[in-house]
Motif scaffolding. Structure first.
Motif, PDB file in Angstrom:
ATOM      1  N   TRP A 344     -50.459 -66.482 -12.440  1.00  0.00           N
ATOM      2  CA  TRP A 344     -49.203 -66.564 -11.414  1.00  0.00           C
ATOM      3  C   TRP A 344     -49.395 -66.377 -10.012  1.00  0.00           C
ATOM      4  CZ3 TRP A 344     -49.707 -61.920  -8.578  1.00  0.00           C
ATOM      5  CH2 TRP A 344     -50.073 -61.182  -9.278  1.00  0.00           C
ATOM      6  N   LYS A 346     -47.460 -65.015  -6.625  1.00  0.00           N
ATOM      7  CA  LYS A 346     -46.519 -64.242  -6.308  1.00  0.00           C
ATOM      8  C   LYS A 346     -46.027 -64.423  -4.786  1.00  0.00           C
ATOM      9  CE  LYS A 346     -46.253 -60.204  -8.017  1.00  0.00           C
ATOM     10  NZ  LYS A 346     -46.752 -58.857  -8.434  1.00  0.00           N
ATOM     11  N   THR A 381     -47.186 -70.135 -12.845  1.00  0.00           N
ATOM     12  CA  THR A 381     -45.774 -69.490 -12.757  1.00  0.00           C
ATOM     13  C   THR A 381     -45.764 -69.038 -11.327  1.00  0.00           C
ATOM     14  OG1 THR A 381     -45.881 -68.763 -15.054  1.00  0.00           O
ATOM     15  CG2 THR A 381     -44.236 -67.802 -13.314  1.00  0.00           C
ATOM     16  N   GLU A 383     -43.547 -66.592  -9.050  1.00  0.00           N
ATOM     17  CA  GLU A 383     -42.570 -65.529  -8.958  1.00  0.00           C
ATOM     18  C   GLU A 383     -42.156 -65.094  -7.778  1.00  0.00           C
ATOM     19  OE1 GLU A 383     -44.238 -62.313 -11.116  1.00  0.00           O
ATOM     20  OE2 GLU A 383     -44.886 -63.621 -12.833  1.00  0.00           O
ATOM     21  N   TRP A 384     -41.138 -64.992  -7.167  1.00  0.00           N
ATOM     22  CA  TRP A 384     -40.441 -64.466  -5.943  1.00  0.00           C
ATOM     23  C   TRP A 384     -39.995 -62.881  -6.063  1.00  0.00           C
ATOM     24  CZ3 TRP A 384     -39.154 -67.225  -1.107  1.00  0.00           C
ATOM     25  CH2 TRP A 384     -39.630 -68.341  -1.147  1.00  0.00           C
ATOM     26  N   HIS A 385     -40.529 -62.215  -5.268  1.00  0.00           N
ATOM     27  CA  HIS A 385     -40.586 -60.745  -5.017  1.00  0.00           C
ATOM     28  C   HIS A 385     -40.343 -60.558  -3.526  1.00  0.00           C
ATOM     29  CE1 HIS A 385     -42.289 -59.554  -9.043  1.00  0.00           C
ATOM     30  NE2 HIS A 385     -42.799 -61.062  -8.803  1.00  0.00           N
TER      31      HIS A 385
END
Length: 386
Positions: A344, A346, A381, A383-385
């Protein structure tokens, strides 16, 4: 009426020329020539931190998305590049070597007079290490004892490491190859081609070449900027070199004018500089286009600093934050983190630049560039945080 006085370069043209000089105007596609890219830049800085991908890989990928991480190190091993110190550890085209002899001398004198390098390093110890490399071939620091001496609290490196680096800075040893970023040292005569190693140029010739090549890549600059490009000439040497050069006035992002020097063909270069593509690029913190933070803010109005070494509580943005360049504007910044084993990428933080609207089109551009970056390093992948 004949126009007199220095040439005035608008901020728009200054940005365009600066980005073109760094390979950031054309779409990052097409046939790949890694050596040509590095030669155009002058050198590429290398860095051990692998936040998403190491800086040297990201810098080259930003210019051409056909670049892969496996493309770089064979160029060092095949002696098309050599590694030494500009403003930091860098990979430099091998044909630069005759003009780099003064840098070996300068850095050799620096480390010889440095308490950090000289502390507890006997000449016999240095000779023994070099003799072992001469007999056994390229060796990394792992081939030597890693025990720290009594000064470990101060220096935090074993004597053999300081001895290796001392000889490396002086050009007695050279980087033979890197494996998993570990440097292997060899004697210089087995790394540097004989015809280049023995091509000794006068000091004045080397200074002239270094300043000329720096100004060519800068497009325009002060004597200080010229000196800092390679960090292989002194400020006084650069000041003496610019005497008689064409002066220009460069418009800053805030409309103010700054005096600078330009190459004789500056008018032609400005006329031939192409329009910028509208691509959005994620720029590495060590990218040469943003390395000079003062110049960056003056030309683009973009205040940036790398906060890796800033205590977490004092950071304004984050640990490893990437500027976002769209055309000739920096439109924001983004903090990324990757886990290759988990697959991933991020997004830890995202900050639009003041006054820049982030509508659907610009956000789609960013998503596409994140996808391309993830694909480049083998991640699946995003992923937005933030």
């Amino acid at each position: 009426m004949v126009e007199t006085g220095p040439l005035r370069i608008s901020n728009k043209d200054a940005r365009r020329l600066w980005l073109h000089s760094h390979g950031l105007t054309a779409p990052p596609t097409g046939p790949l020539d890694v050596m040509a890219t590095i030669k155009a830049l002058g050198f590429v800085q290398i860095d051990s931190v692998r936040n998403v991908t190491r800086a040297h890989h990201h810098i080259l990928w930003s210019r051409n998305r056909n670049y892969r991480e496996s493309h770089l190190w064979p160029l060092l091993k095949s002696r098309q590049l050599f590694e030494h110190f500009t403003h930091d550890a860098s990979l430099i085209p091998m044909d630069t070597l005759p003009m780099w002899q003064r840098q070996f001398t300068r850095m050799g004198k620096y480390v010889a007079n440095s308490e950090w390098f000289a502390s507890n390093l006997g000449q016999q110890n240095i000779k023994d290490i070099k003799a072992r490399i001469q007999a056994e071939g390229p060796l990394s620091t792992h081939a030597f004892s890693s025990e720290l001496d009594a000064e470990s609290k101060t220096w935090a490196r074993p004597p053999h490491k300081r001895a290796l680096d001392k000889m490396w800075y002086a050009g007695e040893l050279a980087t033979s190859r890197r494996e998993n970023f570990v440097k292997f040292y060899d004697v210089a005569e087995r790394v540097f081609p004989e015809h280049l190693r023995e091509d000794l140029r006068p000091e004045a010739v080397q200074i002239n070449w270094l300043c000329t090549e720096a100004l060519h890549r800068l497009g325009f600059g002060s004597s200080r900027e010229i000196a800092r490009f390679w960090d292989a000439v002194t400020l006084n040497e650069a000041r003496a070199w610019v005497a008689g050069l064409r002066e220009v006035e460069v418009e800053a992002a805030d409309g103010s004018l700054t005096k600078a020097f330009a190459a004789p063909d500056i008018t032609q270069r400005l006329a031939q500089t192409p329009r910028l593509s509208a691509h959005l690029r994620i720029i590495n913190p060590f990218d040469p286009a943003i390395r000079d933070r003062v110049r960056l803010e003056r030309l683009f109005g973009f205040a940036y600093r790398n906060e890796m070494f800033v205590p977490k509580a004092k950071r304004q943005w984050g640990y490893y934050v990437y500027p976002l360049l769209e055309g000739a504007r920096f439109v924001g910044r983004i903090e990324l983190k990757a886990d290759r084993k988990a697959g991933w990428l991020k997004v830890v933080g995202f900050w639009p630049e003041a006054g820049i609207k982030w509508g659907k089109s610009r956000r789609e551009k960013l998503e596409m560039e994140l996808t391309r970056l993830a694909r480049f390093v083998g991640l699946e992948t995003i992923e937005w945080h933030a």
